[in-house]
Design a protein around this motif. Structure first.
Motif, PDB file in Angstrom:
ATOM      1  N   THR A   7       0.833  -1.207   0.000  1.00  0.00           N
ATOM      2  CA  THR A   7       0.000   0.000   0.000  1.00  0.00           C
ATOM      3  C   THR A   7       0.869   1.259   0.000  1.00  0.00           C
ATOM      4  OG1 THR A   7      -1.476  -1.286   1.390  1.00  0.00           O
ATOM      5  CG2 THR A   7      -2.014   1.030   1.119  1.00  0.00           C
ATOM      6  N   ALA A   8       1.903   1.224   0.807  1.00  0.00           N
ATOM      7  CA  ALA A   8       2.783   2.390   0.884  1.00  0.00           C
ATOM      8  C   ALA A   8       3.402   2.686  -0.479  1.00  0.00           C
ATOM      9  CB  ALA A   8       3.876   2.152   1.917  1.00  0.00           C
ATOM     10  N   LEU A   9       3.800   1.623  -1.180  1.00  0.00           N
ATOM     11  CA  LEU A   9       4.386   1.819  -2.509  1.00  0.00           C
ATOM     12  C   LEU A   9       3.355   2.447  -3.447  1.00  0.00           C
ATOM     13  CD1 LEU A   9       6.480  -1.447  -3.038  1.00  0.00           C
ATOM     14  CD2 LEU A   9       7.348   0.892  -2.841  1.00  0.00           C
ATOM     15  N   GLN A  10       2.115   1.920  -3.352  1.00  0.00           N
ATOM     16  CA  GLN A  10       1.064   2.454  -4.214  1.00  0.00           C
ATOM     17  C   GLN A  10       0.834   3.935  -3.933  1.00  0.00           C
ATOM     18  OE1 GLN A  10      -1.907  -0.398  -3.185  1.00  0.00           O
ATOM     19  NE2 GLN A  10      -1.446  -1.754  -4.921  1.00  0.00           N
ATOM     20  N   ASN A  12       2.929   5.964  -2.960  1.00  0.00           N
ATOM     21  CA  ASN A  12       4.086   6.770  -3.367  1.00  0.00           C
ATOM     22  C   ASN A  12       4.385   6.642  -4.857  1.00  0.00           C
ATOM     23  OD1 ASN A  12       5.628   8.140  -1.010  1.00  0.00           O
ATOM     24  ND2 ASN A  12       4.795   6.225  -0.209  1.00  0.00           N
ATOM     25  N   GLN A  13       3.363   6.306  -5.623  1.00  0.00           N
ATOM     26  CA  GLN A  13       3.547   6.064  -7.054  1.00  0.00           C
ATOM     27  C   GLN A  13       4.238   7.243  -7.767  1.00  0.00           C
ATOM     28  OE1 GLN A  13       0.192   4.446  -9.012  1.00  0.00           O
ATOM     29  NE2 GLN A  13       0.970   4.807 -11.071  1.00  0.00           N
ATOM     30  N   ASP A  14       3.795   8.457  -7.461  1.00  0.00           N
ATOM     31  CA  ASP A  14       4.375   9.617  -8.142  1.00  0.00           C
ATOM     32  C   ASP A  14       5.862   9.761  -7.832  1.00  0.00           C
ATOM     33  OD1 ASP A  14       1.963  10.115  -9.239  1.00  0.00           O
ATOM     34  OD2 ASP A  14       1.383  11.695  -7.816  1.00  0.00           O
ATOM     35  N   ARG A  15       6.182   9.492  -6.604  1.00  0.00           N
ATOM     36  CA  ARG A  15       7.578   9.619  -6.201  1.00  0.00           C
ATOM     37  C   ARG A  15       8.433   8.586  -6.939  1.00  0.00           C
ATOM     38  NH1 ARG A  15       8.081   9.120  -0.032  1.00  0.00           N
ATOM     39  NH2 ARG A  15      10.286   8.547   0.168  1.00  0.00           N
ATOM     40  N   ILE A  16       7.884   7.367  -7.040  1.00  0.00           N
ATOM     41  CA  ILE A  16       8.633   6.315  -7.742  1.00  0.00           C
ATOM     42  C   ILE A  16       8.807   6.696  -9.202  1.00  0.00           C
ATOM     43  CG2 ILE A  16       8.639   3.878  -8.379  1.00  0.00           C
ATOM     44  CD1 ILE A  16       6.823   3.376  -5.926  1.00  0.00           C
ATOM     45  N   LEU A  17       7.739   7.219  -9.777  1.00  0.00           N
ATOM     46  CA  LEU A  17       7.800   7.587 -11.195  1.00  0.00           C
ATOM     47  C   LEU A  17       8.878   8.646 -11.418  1.00  0.00           C
ATOM     48  CD1 LEU A  17       6.648   7.312 -14.056  1.00  0.00           C
ATOM     49  CD2 LEU A  17       5.021   9.115 -13.481  1.00  0.00           C
ATOM     50  N   LEU A  99      13.302   0.046 -13.536  1.00  0.00           N
ATOM     51  CA  LEU A  99      12.225   0.363 -12.587  1.00  0.00           C
ATOM     52  C   LEU A  99      12.575  -0.149 -11.191  1.00  0.00           C
ATOM     53  CD1 LEU A  99       9.357   1.150 -11.653  1.00  0.00           C
ATOM     54  CD2 LEU A  99       8.503  -0.928 -12.729  1.00  0.00           C
ATOM     55  N   LYS A 100      13.352  -1.239 -11.194  1.00  0.00           N
ATOM     56  CA  LYS A 100      13.728  -1.848  -9.915  1.00  0.00           C
ATOM     57  C   LYS A 100      14.474  -0.841  -9.042  1.00  0.00           C
ATOM     58  CE  LYS A 100      15.769  -5.970 -10.319  1.00  0.00           C
ATOM     59  NZ  LYS A 100      16.917  -6.902 -10.331  1.00  0.00           N
ATOM     60  N   ASP A 101      15.430  -0.133  -9.650  1.00  0.00           N
ATOM     61  CA  ASP A 101      16.224   0.824  -8.878  1.00  0.00           C
ATOM     62  C   ASP A 101      15.323   1.853  -8.209  1.00  0.00           C
ATOM     63  OD1 ASP A 101      18.278  -0.594  -9.876  1.00  0.00           O
ATOM     64  OD2 ASP A 101      18.922   0.902 -11.343  1.00  0.00           O
ATOM     65  N   ALA A 102      14.350   2.360  -8.993  1.00  0.00           N
ATOM     66  CA  ALA A 102      13.459   3.383  -8.448  1.00  0.00           C
ATOM     67  C   ALA A 102      12.615   2.821  -7.312  1.00  0.00           C
ATOM     68  CB  ALA A 102      12.578   3.935  -9.558  1.00  0.00           C
ATOM     69  N   LEU A 103      12.088   1.601  -7.545  1.00  0.00           N
ATOM     70  CA  LEU A 103      11.253   0.968  -6.513  1.00  0.00           C
ATOM     71  C   LEU A 103      12.059   0.738  -5.235  1.00  0.00           C
ATOM     72  CD1 LEU A 103       9.196  -1.700  -8.512  1.00  0.00           C
ATOM     73  CD2 LEU A 103       8.239   0.070  -7.050  1.00  0.00           C
ATOM     74  N   LEU A 104      13.276   0.250  -5.407  1.00  0.00           N
ATOM     75  CA  LEU A 104      14.082  -0.091  -4.230  1.00  0.00           C
ATOM     76  C   LEU A 104      14.505   1.164  -3.469  1.00  0.00           C
ATOM     77  CD1 LEU A 104      16.248  -3.083  -5.500  1.00  0.00           C
ATOM     78  CD2 LEU A 104      14.096  -3.088  -4.228  1.00  0.00           C
ATOM     79  N   LYS A 105      14.771   2.220  -4.234  1.00  0.00           N
ATOM     80  CA  LYS A 105      15.175   3.477  -3.584  1.00  0.00           C
ATOM     81  C   LYS A 105      14.042   3.968  -2.675  1.00  0.00           C
ATOM     82  CE  LYS A 105      17.999   7.294  -3.859  1.00  0.00           C
ATOM     83  NZ  LYS A 105      17.272   8.571  -3.856  1.00  0.00           N
ATOM     84  N   VAL A 106      12.832   3.994  -3.239  1.00  0.00           N
ATOM     85  CA  VAL A 106      11.692   4.468  -2.448  1.00  0.00           C
ATOM     86  C   VAL A 106      11.393   3.498  -1.312  1.00  0.00           C
ATOM     87  CG1 VAL A 106       9.230   5.018  -2.523  1.00  0.00           C
ATOM     88  CG2 VAL A 106      10.739   5.779  -4.374  1.00  0.00           C
ATOM     89  N   LEU A 107      11.565   2.217  -1.577  1.00  0.00           N
ATOM     90  CA  LEU A 107      11.350   1.210  -0.533  1.00  0.00           C
ATOM     91  C   LEU A 107      12.274   1.486   0.655  1.00  0.00           C
ATOM     92  CD1 LEU A 107       9.738  -1.529  -0.177  1.00  0.00           C
ATOM     93  CD2 LEU A 107      11.890  -2.654  -0.705  1.00  0.00           C
ATOM     94  N   GLY A 108      13.522   1.811   0.350  1.00  0.00           N
ATOM     95  CA  GLY A 108      14.511   2.117   1.386  1.00  0.00           C
ATOM     96  C   GLY A 108      14.100   3.325   2.208  1.00  0.00           C
ATOM     97  N   GLU A 109      13.432   4.264   1.528  1.00  0.00           N
ATOM     98  CA  GLU A 109      12.982   5.455   2.254  1.00  0.00           C
ATOM     99  C   GLU A 109      11.753   5.162   3.110  1.00  0.00           C
ATOM    100  OE1 GLU A 109      14.593   8.255  -1.386  1.00  0.00           O
ATOM    101  OE2 GLU A 109      12.459   8.216  -0.936  1.00  0.00           O
TER     102      GLU A 109
END
Ligand SMILES: Nc1ncnc2c1ncn2[C@@H]1O[C@H](COP(=O)(O)OP(=O)(O)OP(=O)(O)O)[C@@H](O)[C@H]1O
Ligand SMILES: [Mg+2]
Lengths: 288, 139
Positions: A7-10, A12-17, A99-109
């Motif tokens: 849910t948190a990832l969802q 933060n979709q704009d941030r990941i994009l 896309l993985k890099d972006a997802l993982l970066k935000v995940l780390g945050e």
């Protein structure tokens, strides 16, 4: 991965994009391939939406879950359209992997307190995106296979040679599928061959035809009828045992046609009609 | 276009004549892979030819889903043909030898049924048609 993280990832979709499309490698490697940064962003946004909408805490470890089918379909479609635009499979896969890099970066945050959870989620996301990359590769290869198959079929269908096997006898081997367009060519060539060589018997050899379904059978019947109209006889040869059994089960009656198992037996039949005899030199007479 | 939707499920959309051939070739490969003999292979791909072509002609296209299935120790190929075409008004009639609404032989559906081990047809007028077939390796 927990539901909360998904849910948190969802959320933060704009941030990941943003993170994704502003990656240096993406703009360098792919900038030239998109018409504009807006194109890149629009496409990436669609893919990201497809990923985040379909990914759940359960299916992230199960690519074959049925609720992932929309995502897989989307990735297949994306791959095909990019392949048509001239992207290499490497470019498309690298694009997906980025896309993985972006997802993982935000995940780390998002996960700052629990390193174990971060580690577990990182692994799962990595694997998930890797799998999507593999789907893209598979699609690409299948697309190529289809092109190759199509070409092979076309090539086979181009060659329908009329062979004069004896005075008064012509033969035509058919290799590949006998569809409507090809039947037309076969029929024209055969009829013309009969007239040109003044033949009275035409042998149509179908050993190279993979299956005789109702369409092929109809085409065969039409061809035989046309040949008869010219006053010639037609023999269908090369009926393999499995084809014979299938045609019988299908319920198609080919008994009004002269059919033979092999080209040799068709020739023998043709010699019989023309009252020709083949025998060993020196011998007075022998049975055919 | 074939896509993998599951470990042993594949899907192809039938939109052109050529797709029928691609479909048949792929299903033949699957049949060979599970060790199906040449007679059953030929029966299977002939049935596939009929059903895929029907979808193309009467429904303007559709999807084919292929799957390897098992019954005890025997393997088989299961294929689903689904279209969103006009549907079939009278299934019993359509399944009769010689019934056609075109100017064909009307042998496709009944013939296909005889060529496979299991045959199930469902059709709703205005919605579409779904045909499921199974050919067991030794069936
Ligand atoms: N997918 C389908 N959607 C709608 N109608 C169908 C479909 N498949 C078959 N039909 C109907 O059922 C009839 C019988 O089909 P069948 O395949 O047995 O014969 P045919 O296609 O007319 O002739 P043949 O297959 O021998 O060339 C068709 O004429 C058509 O009206
Ligand atoms: Mg039919």
């Amino acid at each position: 991965m927990t539901r909360n993280i998904v849910t948190a990832l969802q959320e933060n979709q704009d941030r990941i994009l943003d993170q994704w499309v502003n990656q240096r490698e993406l703009s360098e490697d792919f900038g030239g391939n998109f018409n504009s940064f807006d194109d890149l962003k629009a496409q990436s946004s669609e893919l990201l939406t497809a990923v985040l909408e379909n990914m759940t805490a359960e299916n992230i470890t199960d690519l074959y879950a049925s609720d992932l089918e929309p995502l897989i379909e989307y990735v297949s479609g994306l791959t095909l359209s990019r392949a048509k635009q001239g992207f290499s499979p490497r470019e498309t896969a690298t694009y997906i992997f980025s896309l993985k890099d972006a997802l993982l970066k935000v995940l780390g945050e998002l996960i700052t307190e629990d390193p174990k959870e971060l580690y577990r989620s990182t692994l799962e996301i990595s694997k998930f995106i890797d799998n999507i990359g593999i789907v893209s590769f598979e699609t690409f290869i299948r697309g190529r296979e289809e092109v190759i198959l199509g070409q092979a079929d076309e090539m086979a269908e181009l060659s329908t040679p009329v062979i004069k096997v004896w005075e008064g006898i012509i033969a035509m081997p058919i290799i590949g599928t006998l569809d409507s367009a090809r039947t037309q060519v076969v029929m024209e060539n055969l009829l013309q061959g009969i007239v040109e060589t003044e033949s009275s018997i035409a042998i149509l050899d179908i050993s190279g035809v993979p299956a005789v379904d109702s369409l092929v059978a109809q085409h065969l019947i039409k061809t035989v009828n046309a040949i008869r109209l010219l006053g010639a006889d037609c023999v269908i040869s090369g009926i393999r045992p499995e084809i014979a059994q299938t045609v019988v089960h299908l319920g198609i009656d080919l008994s009004k046609m002269v059919t033979k198992a092999t080209l040799a037996s068709a020739l023998r039949y043709a010699y019989g009609i023309l009252q020709l005899e083949v025998r060993k030199a020196g011998k007075e007479k022998s049975n055919l | 276009m074939w896509t993998t939707t599951n470990q042993n499920k594949e899907q192809l959309s039938i939109l052109h004549d050529r797709d029928v051939i691609i479909c048949r070739n792929r299903i033949k490969e699957v049949a060979v892979k599970i060790g199906m003999g040449i007679v059953n292979q030929t029966k299977l791909i002939t049935a596939v030819s009929e059903l895929a072509r029907n979808m193309l002609i009467y429904a303007g296209g559709g999807n084919v889903i292929v799957e390897v299935v098992a019954r005890g120790r025997e393997q088989g190929v299961k294929i689903v043909f689904e279209d969103k075409g006009p549907g079939i008004q009278d299934i019993a009639k359509a399944m009769q030898d010689g019934f056609t609404t075109g100017k064909s032989m009307g042998m496709g559906l009944p013939g296909a049924k005889r060529l496979v081990s299991e045959f199930n047809i469902e059709s709703t007028v205005g919605k579409g048609t779904t045909i499921k077939i199974v050919k067991w390796k030794n069936g």
